[in-house]
Design an enzyme around this catalytic site. Structure first.
Site, mmCIF file in Angstrom:
data_model
loop_
_atom_site.group_PDB
_atom_site.id
_atom_site.type_symbol
_atom_site.label_atom_id
_atom_site.label_comp_id
_atom_site.label_asym_id
_atom_site.label_seq_id
_atom_site.Cartn_x
_atom_site.Cartn_y
_atom_site.Cartn_z
ATOM 1 N N ARG A 33 7.171 5.423 2.685
ATOM 2 C CA ARG A 33 6.168 5.308 2.493
ATOM 3 C C ARG A 33 6.098 4.944 0.937
ATOM 4 O O ARG A 33 4.993 4.431 0.218
ATOM 5 C CB ARG A 33 5.781 6.934 2.428
ATOM 6 C CG ARG A 33 4.524 6.974 1.640
ATOM 7 C CD ARG A 33 4.041 7.819 1.618
ATOM 8 N NE ARG A 33 4.128 8.828 3.197
ATOM 9 C CZ ARG A 33 3.464 10.086 3.650
ATOM 10 N NH1 ARG A 33 3.237 11.096 2.520
ATOM 11 N NH2 ARG A 33 3.580 10.615 4.684
ATOM 12 N N HIS A 79 0.529 2.259 11.015
ATOM 13 C CA HIS A 79 0.746 3.387 10.207
ATOM 14 C C HIS A 79 -0.619 4.475 10.632
ATOM 15 O O HIS A 79 -1.637 5.212 10.012
ATOM 16 C CB HIS A 79 -0.055 2.723 9.043
ATOM 17 C CG HIS A 79 0.116 3.835 8.001
ATOM 18 N ND1 HIS A 79 1.777 3.233 6.999
ATOM 19 C CD2 HIS A 79 -0.316 4.274 7.037
ATOM 20 C CE1 HIS A 79 1.691 4.039 6.479
ATOM 21 N NE2 HIS A 79 0.483 3.791 5.936
ATOM 22 N N TYR A 123 -19.976 -1.318 4.432
ATOM 23 C CA TYR A 123 -19.878 -2.337 2.979
ATOM 24 C C TYR A 123 -18.882 -3.615 3.026
ATOM 25 O O TYR A 123 -19.784 -4.673 2.820
ATOM 26 C CB TYR A 123 -20.005 -1.928 2.233
ATOM 27 C CG TYR A 123 -20.939 -0.619 2.623
ATOM 28 C CD1 TYR A 123 -22.688 -0.629 3.527
ATOM 29 C CD2 TYR A 123 -20.524 1.020 1.880
ATOM 30 C CE1 TYR A 123 -22.867 0.058 4.019
ATOM 31 C CE2 TYR A 123 -22.033 1.845 2.148
ATOM 32 C CZ TYR A 123 -23.017 1.999 3.573
ATOM 33 O OH TYR A 123 -23.589 2.275 3.148
#
Length: 741
Positions: A33, A79, A123
């Site tokens: 990570r 993931h 968006y």
């Protein structure tokens, strides 16, 4: 049923179970990570983002796709974490002010240097950049291993093999369990030059690499002001920090005026917060020589800093801004990465480049070996095709007449199973003469390529030459000029802030309930007595001072707080509670307030009869919380703070039991903090008052009443004893208040 449930329990000590599970979590955080891989410079989330975008065919020349589509694929296939964290990682890959060489080409609002957040992923749109394609180059050519995804339905590469020094070029940061990483971005041209030098001289020292990599190269520019020795030390150890300043120039105006123009800000500093920080300095009058800050930024950063007047020293203003704002920051270096065995360790610059080059050599050899295997497969088929062309009539006859032509072809012409199968699958149009000539040319070209690849695999010298040539190609494609200038400069000096404050006389007034105000000028006592007070309040302490003075406020909890004479509220009204300026608890009483002049010495005494001498200058605190001056014993409090008169050589102490003791001042130690020593010993009660005086002048005390008369005792031999003694009853006429004044 109960027995079956009990059988499923495993008894183990709680601390052992907790330790084991936390260790698993810690290792997962470190290796999967938070830390980047030294080979491609990516964390798993970044690698999976790029891989998902590649499978979506989001090439630089292709169309954009919604970021939501990318995030969905990443969290659904590779993931299994939150969509917000994945999208945040994707946004950073697209920000040209965060990455030196962005890996994602974003369309829409991906945030800005002001600190504004990106728009929601529904968006925005994205596709890969050329740098990302270079980083993933060769991933389909057998150069790296693949592993199953978390659910076993897909495969993902363990690392990207592309020839691009992404770890140092784009940097990385992250916090794991018990360790962290912080790697600044660098210029890819400099990194490649250093890598080529390491190929030629694998034992090159860090000093030699510094000739190529002069320091970090941040996407936001700025000025690196550390010395070469400091930078070299950080690179040699893998730990350190870099001092980075904004790019500021002095711009002159007509009429003799000038202003400071900030055209580049330090990496990682949000412009919006920087402006707020500077504006707060102006509003709080912490930098009185600065008048205003204006943001005229458009595509480029443009901040205007206006001085209070044209006579202000520009260098003084710059030094002040560097010390008080984020126009100068320190960027930490902690080259903590995962090596090729997934082991976390801190590497030096040379070790990092060497590890990356070793991986690239492995990729080059593995790529060549995989290509050789493919060439061998193709050559086998081409040899079979040529046999068919040389014996075309017989091959056709066998195919037409035999029910099982494959074994006969294999036996008669010595063909392998693959060759015979390929011949039987050959189309009729391929039997033309031209095709035979093309097959021959292809075979000759493949044999030549195979020979070159075999030499490359067997020769380390050829591998070094090939890698240097490929690195030069990458430099020509992605190399650019350095953005962060390197100009060695000393650390910003300490500024005498009092020199910036206009010196004016004031009268400081503190009420019994802790309300403070400062009247302009040195006001007479008669005027102070005529002031209005809040109901139930009255005068407590007042004295003359200057706006440039530092005031020390002593509380009975043993702490001392600092107030600036220029920061006090005006004399109109009742003033303001002093507790608004310092962190003073409501139940703590104020003992004294005075001007802390540099040469002043103070007599400090607690209620249990202990005391010492303190320098007024050492009592000044830097924060609202103040500093501890007296380490009080349980049940005691700070009883008094008094300045030592000039020439004082004796101390007089009186207890609540009306016992008076006189001893030499030299018996008291001078401390910056502590309990002090025993001034007077008591069987019952504690200290009532203490005063320092000059023995030749005698000991004086007020007689009380409206007359204002005092009495002076010159023969003090009856009360003189060793420090810490009990003392004896004072002279007749000593005040019943047990206080000297």
């Amino acid at each position: 049923m109960a027995e079956a449930q009990t059988d499923s329990f495993i008894e183990t000590p709680f601390d052992a179970a907790l330790s084991e599970r936390y260790l698993v979590y810690a290792l997962s955080t470190i290796t999967a990570r938070s830390l980047p891989d030294v080979r491609d410079g990516l964390k798993p989330v970044h690698r999976r983002l790029l891989w998902a975008m590649r499978l979506l065919r989001l090439d630089p020349a292709g169309a954009y796709k919604k970021s939501a589509r990318v995030v969905g694929d990443v969290i659904g296939k590779y993931h299994p974490h939150g969509d917000a964290s994945v999208y945040d990682a994707m946004v950073r890959l697209a920000q040209d002010f965060a990455l030196r060489y962005p890996l994602v080409d974003g369309q829409g609002n991906f945030g800005n240097i002001d600190g504004d957040n990106a728009a929601a992923y529904r968006y925005t749109e994205a596709r890969l950049t050329a740098v990302a394609m270079q980083l993933m180059g060769g991933v389909d050519e057998g150069t790296v291993d693949f592993r199953a995804t978390y659910n076993g339905e897909e495969e993902e590469p363990e690392v990207f093999p592309g020839l691009f020094p992404n770890l140092l070029a784009n940097g990385s940061s992250g916090i794991a369990v018990g360790m962290a990483t912080s790697i600044p971005p660098h210029n890819v041209s400099e990194l490649i030059d250093a890598a080529i030098h390491l190929i030629d001289d694998p034992k090159a020292e860090h000093s030699a690499l510094m000739d190529f990599v002069a320091g970090p190269d941040f996407p936001t520019g700025g000025v690196l002001v550390d010395s070469r020795e400091s930078v070299a030390e950080a690179y040699a150890t893998g730990r350190g920090s870099f001092r980075l300043r904004a790019s500021i120039t002095q711009e002159k105006e007509k009429g003799g005026g000038w202003y400071l123009l900030v055209s580049e800000i330090p990496y990682g500093v949000q412009k919006g917060k920087l402006i707020e920080q500077i504006a707060a300095l102006i509003a709080e009058k912490k930098l009185p020589i600065l008048s205003d800050v204006k943001d005229e930024s458009a595509e480029e950063v443009r901040l205007i800093l206006e001085p209070r007047s044209r006579t202000v020293d520009p260098d003084l203003l710059l030094e002040s801004l560097y010390r008080l704002t984020d126009l100068e920051v320190r960027f930490p270096l902690n080259l903590n990465v995962l090596d090729s065995t997934r082991t976390p360790l801190v590497m030096s610059l040379r070790e990092t480049l060497t590890a990356w080059l070793e991986f690239q050599f492995q990729v080059l050899v593995r790529k060549s070996q995989v290509r050789i295997g493919k060439i061998d497969d193709r050559l086998e088929l081409l040899e079979g095709f040529l046999v068919a062309f040389l014996n075309l009539d017989r091959v056709i006859a066998i195919i037409r007449t035999e029910d099982e032509p494959k074994p006969i072809l294999m036996e008669e012409f010595g063909l392998s199973d693959r060759q015979a199968e390929a011949i039987l699958n050959m189309r009729l149009r391929s039997l033309r003469k031209l095709e035979e000539m093309e097959i021959g040319r292809e075979r000759d070209a493949l044999r030549l390529e195979r020979d070159e690849l075999s030499k490359l695999v067997e020769s380390p010298a050829r591998q070094r030459t090939r890698l240097k040539k490929d690195l030069a190609s990458v430099k020509a494609k992605f190399g650019d000029n350095r953005r962060t200038r390197i100009e060695e400069s000393a650390v910003a000096r300490e500024i005498d802030w009092s020199a910036m404050i206009e010196k004016e006389p004031i009268t400081v007034i503190l009420s019994q309930r802790g309300w403070i105000r400062a009247m302009k000028g040195h006001v007479a006592l008669e005027e102070i007595e005529q002031l209005k007070w809040r109901e139930g309040d009255g005068p407590f302490i007042h004295f003359h001072a200057q706006t440039t003075d530092k005031l020390a406020l002593f509380a009975d909890n043993g702490r001392v707080y600092t107030l600036g004479g220029d920061k006090l509220p005006g004399g109109r009204g009742f003033g303001e509670p002093v507790r608004l300026q310092i962190d003073l608890d409501p139940d703590v009483e104020i003992v004294n307030l005075l001007v802390a002049s540099p040469a002043m010495k103070l007599l400090v005494a607690s209620s249990d009869g202990r005391g010492f001498i303190a320098a007024a200058e050492s009592t000044l605190a830097e924060t609202r919380k103040g500093k501890q001056l007296v380490n009080l014993r349980t049940g005691s409090r700070l009883a008094l703070i008094r300045p030592l008169p000039a020439g004082a050589d004796s101390v007089a102490v009186v207890g609540e039991n009306r016992k008076l003791l006189v001893f030499p001042l030299s018996d008291l130690p001078e401390l910056a903090r502590g309990q002090g020593v025993m001034l007077q010993r008591y069987r019952d009660g504690g200290l009532s008052d203490a005063v320092a005086f000059r023995e030749s002048d005698g000991l004086s005390w007020s007689l009380g009443g409206e007359s204002g008369r005092t009495r002076t005792e010159t023969d003090l031999s009856p009360w003189r004893a060793a420090r810490g003694a009990a003392g004896r009853m004072p002279p007749v006429g000593f005040p019943r208040s047990n206080r000297f004044s």
